[in-house]
Scaffold this motif. Sequence first.
Motif, PDB file in Angstrom:
ATOM      1  N   THR A   1     -29.735   7.035  58.103  1.00 57.63           N
ATOM      2  CA  THR A   1     -30.115   8.239  57.363  1.00 57.63           C
ATOM      3  C   THR A   1     -29.260   8.324  56.108  1.00 57.63           C
ATOM      4  O   THR A   1     -28.239   7.627  55.974  1.00 57.63           O
ATOM      5  N   GLN A   2     -29.654   9.190  55.198  1.00 60.11           N
ATOM      6  CA  GLN A   2     -28.829   9.417  54.012  1.00 60.11           C
ATOM      7  C   GLN A   2     -27.438   9.906  54.420  1.00 60.11           C
ATOM      8  O   GLN A   2     -26.437   9.498  53.822  1.00 60.11           O
ATOM      9  N   THR A   3     -27.381  10.740  55.411  1.00 58.98           N
ATOM     10  CA  THR A   3     -26.095  11.278  55.883  1.00 58.98           C
ATOM     11  C   THR A   3     -25.201  10.159  56.420  1.00 58.98           C
ATOM     12  O   THR A   3     -24.003  10.117  56.132  1.00 58.98           O
ATOM     13  N   GLU A   4     -25.783   9.251  57.184  1.00 62.99           N
ATOM     14  CA  GLU A   4     -25.000   8.140  57.733  1.00 62.99           C
ATOM     15  C   GLU A   4     -24.465   7.234  56.630  1.00 62.99           C
ATOM     16  O   GLU A   4     -23.310   6.808  56.676  1.00 62.99           O
TER      17      GLU A   4
ATOM     18  N   MET B   1     -19.859   5.689  53.041  1.00 62.25           N
ATOM     19  CA  MET B   1     -19.388   5.530  51.659  1.00 62.25           C
ATOM     20  C   MET B   1     -18.308   6.533  51.291  1.00 62.25           C
ATOM     21  O   MET B   1     -17.706   6.425  50.226  1.00 62.25           O
ATOM     22  N   GLY B   2     -18.097   7.521  52.137  1.00 56.56           N
ATOM     23  CA  GLY B   2     -17.130   8.562  51.822  1.00 56.56           C
ATOM     24  C   GLY B   2     -17.627   9.510  50.749  1.00 56.56           C
ATOM     25  O   GLY B   2     -16.874   9.964  49.889  1.00 56.56           O
ATOM     26  N   THR B   3     -18.903   9.821  50.816  1.00 55.90           N
ATOM     27  CA  THR B   3     -19.509  10.734  49.842  1.00 55.90           C
ATOM     28  C   THR B   3     -20.397  11.722  50.601  1.00 55.90           C
ATOM     29  O   THR B   3     -20.297  11.849  51.807  1.00 55.90           O
ATOM     30  N   THR B   4     -21.256  12.416  49.885  1.00 56.04           N
ATOM     31  CA  THR B   4     -22.116  13.424  50.503  1.00 56.04           C
ATOM     32  C   THR B   4     -23.564  12.943  50.587  1.00 56.04           C
ATOM     33  O   THR B   4     -23.980  12.062  49.831  1.00 56.04           O
ATOM     34  N   GLN B   5     -24.306  13.577  51.472  1.00 56.32           N
ATOM     35  CA  GLN B   5     -25.734  13.264  51.598  1.00 56.32           C
ATOM     36  C   GLN B   5     -26.451  13.573  50.292  1.00 56.32           C
ATOM     37  O   GLN B   5     -27.352  12.833  49.883  1.00 56.32           O
TER      38      GLN B   5
ATOM     39  N   ARG C   1     -29.473  11.960  45.371  1.00 54.42           N
ATOM     40  CA  ARG C   1     -29.569  11.799  43.907  1.00 54.42           C
ATOM     41  C   ARG C   1     -29.716  10.321  43.539  1.00 54.42           C
ATOM     42  O   ARG C   1     -30.485   9.964  42.645  1.00 54.42           O
ATOM     43  N   LEU C   2     -28.985   9.466  44.229  1.00 53.20           N
ATOM     44  CA  LEU C   2     -29.061   8.021  43.994  1.00 53.20           C
ATOM     45  C   LEU C   2     -30.474   7.521  44.293  1.00 53.20           C
ATOM     46  O   LEU C   2     -31.072   6.794  43.487  1.00 53.20           O
TER      47      LEU C   2
END
Length: 96
Positions: free
Chosen positions: A44-47, A52-56, A61-62
């Motif tokens: 998932t985007q969250t995973e 990556m140490g960032t946010t969903q 946006r990517l």
Amino acid sequence: MITLQELKARLMKDPQFQKEYEDVDAQFTLVESIIGARLSANLTQTEVAERMGTTQSAIARLEGGWVSPSFATLRRFAEATQTRVQIEFLPKKYLV
């Protein structure tokens, strides 16, 4: 009635349209590759964001094409999805 293919062929005769088309086509190809890598990794985007140490929302946006990622970001994304980044420079040609 003109077909979409005929319209595209007509528009591609305009150098400005060709440039814009090429720019957008490259961006869509990158977005498609990013989404494909995540889906192939069954994440998932969250995973991906956690890996990556960032946010969903940053991943959204990517994937939405709202940002131009740095090479470092693409490498981190590749690591998160257990893929690798490959960049190619291809000769210009406009598909009709």
